[in-house]
Design an enzyme around this catalytic site. Structure first.
Site, mmCIF file in Angstrom:
data_model
loop_
_atom_site.group_PDB
_atom_site.id
_atom_site.type_symbol
_atom_site.label_atom_id
_atom_site.label_comp_id
_atom_site.label_asym_id
_atom_site.label_seq_id
_atom_site.Cartn_x
_atom_site.Cartn_y
_atom_site.Cartn_z
ATOM 1 N N CYS A 99 -43.883 49.565 4.854
ATOM 2 C CA CYS A 99 -43.201 48.909 5.977
ATOM 3 C C CYS A 99 -41.703 49.207 6.022
ATOM 4 C CB CYS A 99 -43.439 47.402 5.917
ATOM 5 S SG CYS A 99 -45.171 46.970 6.197
ATOM 6 N N ASP A 132 -40.682 41.851 4.628
ATOM 7 C CA ASP A 132 -41.922 41.366 4.000
ATOM 8 C C ASP A 132 -41.766 40.652 2.664
ATOM 9 O OD1 ASP A 132 -43.181 42.456 6.171
ATOM 10 O OD2 ASP A 132 -44.059 44.149 5.093
ATOM 11 N N LYS A 150 -44.006 41.162 12.804
ATOM 12 C CA LYS A 150 -44.607 42.434 13.187
ATOM 13 C C LYS A 150 -46.088 42.413 12.816
ATOM 14 C CE LYS A 150 -43.123 44.488 8.809
ATOM 15 N NZ LYS A 150 -44.432 44.536 8.153
#
Length: 249
Positions: free
Chosen positions: A183, A40, A150
């Site tokens: 995450c 991310d 994702k």
């Protein structure tokens, strides 16, 4: 392929062992079967004009891994390690996001949610192909890297990450990026459940959450899910072998 048929024999790459200092004890990894999973590090989380930035999130925290990753990634690639960019990427129509996920992204009726546009419009938030879903420019994505999107905290939920890793023969995953307790940890935990060996690089990961949350994550990883190491230690352990890399178009 030949007239006699297609060969399904896969030639394994020779092992390239590397000793890495870690907690609760040092570990030996095989560079040729290891992937550095960067989670991310995208404009919507790390850029002042991104989704998080316009929400008023702590960008000092989300940008903290950038300098370390900028040093680590070239050395990791040159040593023969694989880089996997694990990024948020939602459908523009959000048809696979349940109401609770919508709420956590939006928080209020007037808030900006997944696949919506912020007041300073840089495109729909976290939609692949839009500016916000791109990796920050300080961390170039190269042609040999792997990118997987994702749409949940865990990168192993309802997508192809597991099959991509297994097809490449990758069994050890080193985790970096944001957010450590969200995450990064969710993906690391699921990786362990699926049989991967996991290492969390604590100085190449960060979170907007309070410091005690990070300490708890490090404790849980050390006790249950794998090992905690540093990117500095990994850099020191990597063999120095320059290679040519070209930015991805």
């Amino acid at each position: 392929m030949s007239e006699q048929g297609i060969s399904l024999v896969r030639k394994p790459r020779p092992a390239r062992p590397l000793m890495l200092g870690a907690r609760p004890q040092p570990v030996q990894i095989d560079l040729h079967r290891s992937a550095l999973v960067v989670v991310d590090m995208q404009n919507d989380f790390c850029h002042p004009e991104g989704w998080f930035g316009q929400k008023g999130a702590n960008l000092r925290a989300t940008r903290k891994p950038i300098p370390m990753l900028a040093r680590l990634l070239p050395a990791w690639r040159a040593a023969g390690g694989t880089v996997v960019w694990l990024n948020w990427g939602v459908r523009p129509d959000r048809l696979n996001l349940p109401p609770a996920v919508h709420f956590k992204g939006k928080r209020s009726a007037s808030g900006v949610g997944y696949a919506e546009r912020s007041p300073l419009d840089r495109g729909r938030s976290l939609v692949p192909g839009e500016w916000g879903a791109q990796v920050v420019e300080e961390l170039p994505v190269l042609a040999g890297d792997i990118t997987v999107f994702k749409h949940r905290l865990s990168g192993f939920f309802d997508n192809e990450l597991d099959s991509v890793l297994r097809q490449q023969g990758l069994t050890t995953l080193l985790f970096a990026g944001v957010n450590t307790d969200r995450c990064v940890f969710s993906t690391l935990q699921d990786a362990g459940f699926l049989g991967y060996d996991c290492v969390l690089l604590e100085d190449a990961s960060s979170t907007v959450s309070p410091a005690y949350v990070t300490r708890a994550i490090h404790f849980i990883v050390e006790q249950i899910h794998g090992f905690v190491a540093t990117a500095e230690g990994l850099l020191a352990a990597l063999p120095s072998r320059p290679t040519r890399t070209t930015p991805k178009e």
